[in-house]
Design a protein around this motif. Structure first.
Motif, short mmCIF file in Angstrom:
data_model
loop_
_atom_site.label_atom_id
_atom_site.label_comp_id
_atom_site.label_asym_id
_atom_site.label_seq_id
_atom_site.Cartn_x
_atom_site.Cartn_y
_atom_site.Cartn_z
N ASP A 75 -58.11 34.47 -50.97
CA ASP A 75 -58.34 36.13 -51.34
C ASP A 75 -59.41 35.90 -52.49
N ALA A 76 -59.16 35.19 -53.47
CA ALA A 76 -60.17 35.14 -54.79
C ALA A 76 -61.62 34.54 -54.20
N LYS A 77 -61.50 33.65 -53.20
CA LYS A 77 -62.72 32.88 -52.78
C LYS A 77 -63.55 33.97 -51.67
N MET A 78 -62.73 34.91 -51.02
CA MET A 78 -63.61 35.72 -50.16
C MET A 78 -64.02 37.07 -51.17
N VAL A 330 -53.65 32.69 -59.53
CA VAL A 330 -53.67 31.89 -58.38
C VAL A 330 -55.11 31.26 -58.46
N ALA A 331 -56.14 32.00 -58.67
CA ALA A 331 -57.76 31.53 -58.75
C ALA A 331 -57.90 30.40 -59.81
N SER A 332 -56.84 30.53 -60.92
CA SER A 332 -56.80 29.25 -61.94
C SER A 332 -56.43 28.03 -61.57
N GLY A 333 -55.58 27.86 -60.40
CA GLY A 333 -54.98 26.88 -59.96
C GLY A 333 -53.96 26.10 -60.86
N ARG A 334 -53.52 27.03 -61.62
CA ARG A 334 -52.39 26.84 -62.43
C ARG A 334 -51.11 27.40 -62.23
N ALA A 335 -51.03 28.16 -61.16
CA ALA A 335 -49.98 29.18 -60.92
C ALA A 335 -48.50 28.08 -60.63
N GLY A 336 -48.87 26.63 -60.11
CA GLY A 336 -47.86 25.86 -59.98
C GLY A 336 -46.83 26.48 -58.86
N GLY A 337 -47.25 26.88 -57.92
CA GLY A 337 -46.38 27.29 -56.69
C GLY A 337 -46.90 28.63 -56.32
#
Ligand SMILES: NC(=O)c1ccc[n+]([C@@H]2O[C@H](COP(=O)([O-])OP(=O)(O)OC[C@H]3O[C@@H](n4cnc5c(N)ncnc54)[C@H](OP(=O)(O)O)[C@@H]3O)[C@@H](O)[C@H]2O)c1
Length: 344
Positions: A75-78, A330-337
């Motif tokens: 979603d963030a990439k789009m 989510v876009a940070s890659g740090r959501a942990g799931g």
């Protein structure tokens, strides 16, 4: 990832929003809805919750009142424009997956009785899920198992289908060792469980705070960062049969190539800038290994989650109104799931 894996049904959100058009009177039979949309390409902060209207469902559609929405890196990439900046697609309503309750059915669906008002369903399409109600073609619609929460069901199908394809593409045999980059993430955690179920030994990269949780799943965790290759070699003296990359950075790709050797045994869902190395991209295109597994695996994944065969805790939930904050995490890659938006 292109989104063309997500399934054939077209997004049919038809809305007039305060952000994109003057408030039109809602057409006859239309319902008022909220959607999180971006008026231009950019970061998740571009998302605004706006009011709109949704037309009555077409003959082959149902209207789903959304209860939960899965938030994905896609979603963030789009939204960022990395897949292209089609100005005619603006305003953009992101979102690949949702779970909810059917509140209206089109004429054909009413006649064939395949779905009825009150059914709890899961839908995955190519965009448009960040809305409080949507119209969906019934092709690819899934029934939500009664003992799954809407949050669990909404978060599973996109990452689960991706994980299933990764494992099917690598096709580990009993006793083979598989390296998974990003094993604590939503895709990685599911891929690890599926590979272990096939009899594989799984080494998974993750930050230290997730190691205990991974051990509970049977994964042997290693920390990523400086010295990763040696740490993996130390625990895999007999080598690694395949690497499944969900991170996509140079470290993940270079360590995979060095340890696995054959680039055709390195499968990535995120390292698309390194395809010159010969590694195998999986992004939903139909000509890729085990492409059919993405969609075909979804009903089984929902059942496995409902029976407890799969562990897939939701890392964070946000109210629908905080879609921008959820997508930023989510876009940070740090959501942990998995991160899920909750409606209502
Ligand atoms: N191609 C496709 O079809 C497809 C489908 C779904 C997702 N994706 C993409 O795949 C990626 C993963 O998705 P996801 O939903 O699993 O994301 P996620 O749940 O946010 O997981 C991200 C993972 O990356 C790890 N990580 C963060 N920085 C890292 C680093 N520097 N080195 C190694 N690992 C690092 C995190 O580990 P720690 O938290 O332990 O630090 C976490 O396990 C995203 O880019 C997403 O867009 C692609």
């Amino acid at each position: 990832m292109t989104g063309n894996d997500i399934c054939a049904s077209e997004v049919s959100l038809r809305m007039s929003s305060a952000a994109s058009a003057p408030a039109d009177p809602a057409p006859r039979g239309a319902r008022r809805i909220l959607a999180a949309q971006a008026a231009r390409y950019g970061s998740p902060e571009e998302l605004r919750v706006v009011e709109g209207s949704l037309a009555a469902p077409a003959a082959n559609e149902v209207t789903i009142e959304t209860r939960a929405i899965g938030v994905n890196g896609f979603d963030a990439k789009m939204l960022s424009g990395v897949f292209g900046r089609d100005e005619s697609a603006l305003p953009l309503v992101p979102g690949l997956e949702l779970a909810g309750v059917i509140t209206a059915v089109g004429d054909r669906i009413a006649a064939d009785g395949s779905y009825k008002i009150g059914d709890e369903v899961v839908s995955a399409t190519s965009s448009g899920a960040y809305a409080t109600s949507v119209n969906r073609d019934t092709t690819g619609l899934l029934r939500k198992p009664g003992d799954l929460t809407f949050e669990q069901a909404a978060g599973l199908v996109v990452v689960g289908g991706t994980a299933a394809q990764l494992v099917a593409a690598a096709a580990p045999t009993e006793g083979q060792t598989i390296l998974i980059h990003g094993a604590s993430g939503a895709v990685g955690r599911l891929a690890a469980q599926l590979a272990i179920a096939e009899g594989a030994r799984v080494i998974g990269t993750a930050s230290a705070k997730h190691h205990e949780r991974l051990r509970e799943l049977g994964v042997e965790p290693v920390a990523y960062g400086e010295g990763l290759e040696q740490r993996v070699r130390d625990v895999t003296p007999d080598g690694v049969a395949a690497a499944l990359d969900t991170v996509g950075n140079d470290e993940a790709i270079d360590v995979s190539l060095a340890i696995v050797g054959d680039p055709q045994r390195v499968f990535t869902i995120a390292g698309f800038s390194r395809l010159d190395t010969g590694i195998v991209p999986l992004d939903g295109r139909p000509d890729q290994p085990a492409a059919e597994v993405r969609v075909a695996s979804r009903p089984g994944l929902l059942r496995a989650l409902a029976t407890g065969e799969l562990s897939f805790p939701i890392a964070a939930t946000f109210p629908f109104e905080q879609a921008a904050e959820a997508l930023t995490l989510v876009a940070s890659g740090r959501a942990g799931g998995k991160v899920v938006l909750v409606v209502g």
